[in-house]
Write an enzyme that holds these catalytic residues in place. Sequence first.
Site, mmCIF file in Angstrom:
data_model
loop_
_atom_site.group_PDB
_atom_site.id
_atom_site.type_symbol
_atom_site.label_atom_id
_atom_site.label_comp_id
_atom_site.label_asym_id
_atom_site.label_seq_id
_atom_site.Cartn_x
_atom_site.Cartn_y
_atom_site.Cartn_z
ATOM 1 N N HIS A 38 -2.631 5.746 -0.847
ATOM 2 C CA HIS A 38 -3.855 6.036 -1.577
ATOM 3 C C HIS A 38 -3.528 6.322 -3.048
ATOM 4 C CE1 HIS A 38 -6.157 7.426 2.263
ATOM 5 N NE2 HIS A 38 -6.251 6.134 2.065
ATOM 6 N N ARG B 283 -2.574 -0.642 6.991
ATOM 7 C CA ARG B 283 -3.739 -1.490 7.199
ATOM 8 C C ARG B 283 -3.301 -2.693 8.029
ATOM 9 N NH1 ARG B 283 -3.481 0.071 1.863
ATOM 10 N NH2 ARG B 283 -5.203 1.394 1.105
ATOM 11 N N LYS C 187 -2.929 -3.129 -0.639
ATOM 12 C CA LYS C 187 -4.193 -3.163 -1.375
ATOM 13 C C LYS C 187 -4.017 -2.693 -2.807
ATOM 14 C CE LYS C 187 -8.966 -1.429 -1.008
ATOM 15 N NZ LYS C 187 -9.873 -0.576 -0.202
ATOM 16 N N HIS D 228 -9.290 -0.477 11.407
ATOM 17 C CA HIS D 228 -9.015 0.702 10.583
ATOM 18 C C HIS D 228 -8.921 1.973 11.433
ATOM 19 C CE1 HIS D 228 -8.338 0.068 6.417
ATOM 20 N NE2 HIS D 228 -8.923 1.176 6.032
#
Length: 337
Positions: A299, A198, A221, A273
Amino acid sequence: MAIEQLSDGRWKVDVEPVKGKRFRKSFKTKAEALRFEATCRAKCIETPDWSPKPKDGRKLSQVIARWAVLHAHTLADGAERRVLLEAMAVELKDPVAARLKAVHYSEYRAAKLEAGSHPKTLNNRLGYMRAMFNVLRHLGDISYPNPLESVKPIKLQERELAYLSDPEIDQLFAAIHKRCKTPHVAMVAAICLATGARWGEAQGLVPERVKDGLVTFANTKGKRVRSIPIDSELEFRIQRHFKAHGLFSNCLNSFDKTLGASGIVLPAGQSSHVLRHTFASRFVMNGGNILTLQKILGHTSLAMTMRYAHLAPDHLQDAVRLGPVTDFRQFFDTWPT
């Protein structure tokens, strides 16, 4: 008299099942009053320390403030989320939290949708409010069920994940070198393309996290540290950049403006993104393993990574090989001309 009718028609219970334990409460009907009196007598006999729980009359704003004290500090965006929840409380006219109904929230959401709010934004708000009630119930600060448990999120059309072609990558970097005054934009964009990071993760890099053929992202994140292998040439250039220009500055706005002016057309809502999507898409199209990609992208859910699975060279090819029809000539060659 344990039960008496008041002048306004309500029924007042004034009962002392055991010496020193007296309970008073008013009800709309005599039946409710009788049930309460019977419950008090039975409970005090079974459990002498029992006492009826008082109603939770706190306003929604007060419950949000309590959540902020107990839980917001554990979240990276706790302060911002509190501001959003407080704004929602105002828009909902700050009801008593225990009396908030799913239908009330649904009416509020429908009005916001009609006023132009994006469905994804409203789903996020629902998630924040429901999570707040769940946390307080789990901690024992509220005893009533989550009032928004039955409210379903709005079904959204899956967004297209655009990625850049080779000519578009050249076009983008030509625009960056021509328009951007800061040298950081090109380097951060290159790191995102090379690692699937990111923008904020790449922008937060420091020299100590770029070594031994790895780049390590710590400001992620998901709050997990992850290390991604990089080419030795890229490692050399990143270290040289730090020595020449110092740490990366906040240059996302410069990238966004340059991307908009580059002539590259992207679906609405996609900006930096697209670099991450480009890495992931190319990784899969070149035969990369989807589980490996999940770890590279960081993820927490494989479902997020599976959005790229349709780009795999052999994706769903069994639909052709194993389907009920393998020879279509029978459908066409026998038709009359």
